[in-house]
Write a protein that holds these residues in place. Structure first.
Motif, mmCIF file in Angstrom:
data_model
loop_
_atom_site.group_PDB
_atom_site.id
_atom_site.type_symbol
_atom_site.label_atom_id
_atom_site.label_comp_id
_atom_site.label_asym_id
_atom_site.label_seq_id
_atom_site.Cartn_x
_atom_site.Cartn_y
_atom_site.Cartn_z
ATOM 1 N N ALA A 7 0.862 -1.244 0.097
ATOM 2 C CA ALA A 7 -0.054 -0.054 0.034
ATOM 3 C C ALA A 7 0.918 1.238 0.136
ATOM 4 O O ALA A 7 1.800 1.489 0.717
ATOM 5 N N LEU A 66 -1.068 -0.995 -3.902
ATOM 6 C CA LEU A 66 -2.506 -0.223 -3.839
ATOM 7 C C LEU A 66 -2.241 1.158 -3.741
ATOM 8 O O LEU A 66 -1.465 1.725 -2.979
ATOM 9 N N LEU A 81 -5.866 4.490 -0.417
ATOM 10 C CA LEU A 81 -6.593 4.252 0.789
ATOM 11 C C LEU A 81 -6.079 5.167 2.015
ATOM 12 O O LEU A 81 -6.836 5.177 2.843
ATOM 13 N N ARG A 131 -11.698 1.027 4.832
ATOM 14 C CA ARG A 131 -10.785 0.613 4.147
ATOM 15 C C ARG A 131 -10.842 -0.912 3.913
ATOM 16 O O ARG A 131 -10.390 -1.511 2.988
#
Length: 306
Positions: free
Chosen positions: A154, A183, A186, A195
């Protein structure tokens, strides 16, 4: 005077002799009252002979267990840790907060400690999802750990970390090797539940394409989750990079549609910037911008626009 026996007296005509009743009444039983003293005496004897010795024995065992050095943790070898692959044993021992001085006088009795408190201490470690702590007689503890399982990288504020399906950010361990998409989107979500919802969308996307895409020669490099109704993925095939709008469902079918139509698309568009698969029976293609002069050229691996 002559006495005449009754049985020899004649019976008057018309009178019948009394008949014996076929129903015999049962004589009423006379209850025998048992003395209350004997019952109370038996109860008292039971208490004196059984309960008092058992209680005293239990009390003696409890005092022995709580005070004997035989049940005291004194060294790290008294603690068994299982289930840990990423979390170091030393981290677990530190999270337990038990002094291990090898001195029985300063050790911790296993019956005096709160196992729930020790468990919660272990679960504060970032990589620990859950833990259990049980006693091992005579002087030991068993700590069983369930570690978190990362599902992706992330990018949050330019900093890349691992993330699990519960939405927990994890530092990459030194002894771990992971091959995940990165990712985006977020960092600005209002809650952990939101989330998790975005991660659930990503997990479903990977469930459908995680095997199919590599089999077709495509690499899922990045996934954008900022829009809950439009999952976007950066796909790489050799030297070709394209951003694909998948929407929020039917990921596998839309990917297969892309593979089927891509040769025809490439006849008129040598390079693609993005492809939108969200609309039924049609694909919206955004051709790549023409190359800029050398002094203004953008990187070949630039981050796709959202």
């Amino acid at each position: 005077m002559e006495m005449v026996e009754e049985e020899n007296l004649p019976v008057a005509e018309g009178l019948d002799a009394p008949e014996e009743s076929p129903y015999l009444r049962r004589q009423k039983s006379v209850p025998v009252r048992r003395g209350r003293i004997s019952r109370r005496l038996r109860l008292a004897l039971f208490v004196i002979a059984v309960l008092v010795p058992v209680g005293l024995a239990g009390y003696g065992l409890a005092i022995f267990a709580l005070t004997s050095s035989y049940f005291v943790l004194t060294s790290p070898e008294d603690i068994v840790v299982t289930g840990n692959h990423v979390v170091a044993r030393e981290e677990v021992l530190g999270a337990l907060g038990i002094p291990l001085t090898r001195n029985p006088q300063r050790g911790t009795n296993i019956f005096r400690m709160s196992l729930d408190l020790r468990r919660r201490g272990v679960e504060t470690l970032p990589w620990v999802r859950s833990a259990s702590v049980t006693r091992i007689l005579p002087h030991g503890l068993l700590v069983n750990i369930t570690e978190r399982v990362p599902v992706a990288y992330a990018n949050v504020g330019g900093r890349v970390s691992l993330i699990d399906e519960d939405g927990m950010f994890l530092e990459k361990p030194d002894n771990g090797a992971f091959d995940f998409p990165v990712l985006y989107g977020l960092e600005n979500l209002p809650s952990l539940d939101e989330r998790r919802a975005r991660l659930a969308l990503f997990m479903e996307f990977m469930r459908q394409l995680g095997t199919e895409a590599p089999r077709a020669g495509w690499v899922i490099s990045e996934v954008y989750l900022a829009d809950p109704e439009d999952l976007k993925a950066l796909l790489i095939h050799g030297q070709q990079t394209v951003q694909v709008h998948f929407g929020q469902k039917d990921f596998l079918q839309r990917f297969r549609n892309l593979l089927a139509l891509l040769p025809e698309i490439q006849k008129t568009n040598d390079k693609l910037d993005s492809v939108d698969l969200r609309y039924r029976n049609q694909i919206i293609v955004d051709p790549a911008a023409p190359a800029q002069p050398a002094d203004h050229a953008t990187s070949a691996n630039r981050e796709p626009k959202e």
